[in-house]
Design an enzyme around this catalytic site. Structure first.
Site, PDB file in Angstrom:
ATOM      1  N   ASN A  68      46.181  28.676  32.188  1.00 12.98           N
ATOM      2  CA  ASN A  68      45.960  29.541  31.024  1.00 12.98           C
ATOM      3  C   ASN A  68      47.289  29.643  30.277  1.00 12.98           C
ATOM      4  OD1 ASN A  68      45.420  31.559  29.209  1.00 12.98           O
ATOM      5  ND2 ASN A  68      45.232  33.192  30.750  1.00 12.98           N
ATOM      6  N   TRP A  69      47.389  28.904  29.195  1.00 14.03           N
ATOM      7  CA  TRP A  69      48.673  28.851  28.473  1.00 14.03           C
ATOM      8  C   TRP A  69      48.986  30.134  27.706  1.00 14.03           C
ATOM      9  CZ3 TRP A  69      49.497  23.415  25.755  1.00 14.03           C
ATOM     10  CH2 TRP A  69      49.550  22.423  26.745  1.00 14.03           C
ATOM     11  N   LYS A  70      47.964  30.970  27.512  1.00 16.00           N
ATOM     12  CA  LYS A  70      48.135  32.193  26.695  1.00 16.00           C
ATOM     13  C   LYS A  70      48.691  31.800  25.319  1.00 16.00           C
ATOM     14  CE  LYS A  70      48.439  34.805  30.910  1.00 16.00           C
ATOM     15  NZ  LYS A  70      48.866  36.012  31.601  1.00 16.00           N
ATOM     16  N   HIS A 105      39.282  37.751  30.186  1.00 16.18           N
ATOM     17  CA  HIS A 105      40.650  37.883  30.715  1.00 16.18           C
ATOM     18  C   HIS A 105      41.140  39.312  30.495  1.00 16.18           C
ATOM     19  CE1 HIS A 105      44.952  37.490  31.238  1.00 16.18           C
ATOM     20  NE2 HIS A 105      44.674  36.437  31.984  1.00 16.18           N
ATOM     21  N   GLU A 126      41.204  38.099  39.416  1.00 13.98           N
ATOM     22  CA  GLU A 126      42.603  38.361  39.061  1.00 13.98           C
ATOM     23  C   GLU A 126      42.879  39.858  39.142  1.00 13.98           C
ATOM     24  OE1 GLU A 126      44.412  35.175  36.344  1.00 13.98           O
ATOM     25  OE2 GLU A 126      43.209  36.447  35.060  1.00 13.98           O
ATOM     26  N   GLY A 137      51.286  38.590  35.778  1.00 14.41           N
ATOM     27  CA  GLY A 137      52.614  38.763  35.195  1.00 14.41           C
ATOM     28  C   GLY A 137      53.595  39.412  36.165  1.00 14.41           C
ATOM     29  N   GLY A 143      48.955  31.378  34.997  1.00 10.62           N
ATOM     30  CA  GLY A 143      49.484  31.718  33.679  1.00 10.62           C
ATOM     31  C   GLY A 143      50.849  31.099  33.461  1.00 10.62           C
TER      32      GLY A 143
HETATM   33  P1  PGA Z   1      50.410  34.801  35.624  1.00 14.26           P
HETATM   34  O1  PGA Z   1      49.078  35.040  34.753  1.00 14.26           O
HETATM   35  O2  PGA Z   1      50.137  33.550  36.458  1.00 14.26           O
HETATM   36  O3  PGA Z   1      51.489  34.602  34.643  1.00 14.26           O
HETATM   37  O4  PGA Z   1      50.588  36.008  36.497  1.00 14.26           O
HETATM   38  C1  PGA Z   1      47.815  34.783  35.271  1.00 14.26           C
HETATM   39  C2  PGA Z   1      46.753  35.043  34.229  1.00 14.26           C
HETATM   40  O5  PGA Z   1      46.925  35.923  33.399  1.00 14.26           O
HETATM   41  O6  PGA Z   1      45.720  34.338  34.180  1.00 14.26           O
END
Ligand code: PGA
Length: 254
Positions: free
Chosen positions: A10-12, A98, A168, A174, A235
């Site tokens: 998930n590149w956000k 999400h 999640e 994060g 992420g």
């Molecule tokens: P993260 O995010 O791997 O940076 O903790 C995961 C996500 O939000 O899907």
């Protein structure tokens, strides 16, 4: 894609430029082609999806979107991108629900609508669920169960085999550390059970449950083996190309 390990990146809202997006996608695609037991899905921002699509079908590599409109067809829906549009430009998957979208206002009802729109538009939905906090008494389990039930409310039973769940815990997204592996194992069984309650035990046994939240190349192997999940939703590490490639190799070694 069936019965294989699945790693979703998930590149956000990353990276900052199209050139960088192409570079990351090219390297991940090349690494994916060398894997034996693992499928990789990268979910870039909408604007990069078409541009990073491989010219030819690429082994173990597919594209997804980070969300999808609840609207179908075409029309006066400013700012929206439909599932059919995403499918048309090469996406095969869509993340829905999400926590970062839920925080901005997506309710379970909206997640259910996005999930339905994804299915109707020919995309495989990856539905994110997870508790915000864990209380000692375990009340969050009920909340998690409701979230699963409500988010899947509009999916017909026949579509169950096309749905992927990403568990999640919001507090681990994060964060520095992921959830401990035996808790991941415990909760993933709970998620499968909740899925079985909705779609029947055969579907509950088959559904793929991913774990997401602070996954990196160092902890991926442990999460997969001791956490016994079917894959990972990654992420930060998914846009750190060397780390992500190490992570893919670690998962493929299992
Ligand atoms: P993260 O995010 O791997 O940076 O903790 C995961 C996500 O939000 O899907």
């Amino acid at each position: 894609m069936s019965n294989r390990r699945l790693v979703v990146g998930n590149w956000k809202m990353n990276p900052g430029t199209l050139a960088e997006a192409k570079k990351i996608a090219r390297k991940v695609k090349r690494a994916a082609a060398g894997l034996e037991k693992t499928e990789v899905v990268i979910c870039p921002p909408f604007t990069f999806v078409a541009a990073v699509k491989p010219r030819q079908k690429s082994k173990n590599f597919a594209l997804g979107a980070q969300s999808v409109s609840v609207e179908e067809g075409v029309g006066a829906h400013t700012g929206e991108v439909s599932a059919a549009m995403l499918s048309d430009i090469g996406a095969e998957f869509a993340i829905v629900g999400h926590s970062e979208q839920r925080k901005k206002g997506d309710t379970d009802e909206m997640v259910a609508q996005r999930l339905k729109a994804a299915l109707d538009g020919g995309l495989t939905p990856i539905v994110c669920v997870g508790e915000t906090v864990r209380d000692k008494a375990g009340a969050y389990m009920e909340g998690l169960k409701d979230q699963i039930k409500n988010s899947l409310a509009l999916a017909p039973k026949i579509a169950a085999k096309n749905i992927i769940i990403a568990y999640e815990p919001v507090w681990a997204i994060g964060a520095k550390e992921p959830m401990v592996a035996d808790q991941i194992y415990e909760t993933s069984i709970f998620v499968k059970k909740a899925f079985a309650d909705i779609f029947g035990s055969a579907n509950g046994l088959k559904v793929r449950v991913l774990y997401g939240g602070a996954v990196n190349f160092r902890n991926a192997y442990e999460i997969m083996t001791a956490g016994k999940v079917d894959g990972l939703l990654v992420g930060r590490e998914s846009v750190n190309t060397p780390g992500f490639i190490e992570l893919l190799k670690a998962v493929d070694r299992i």
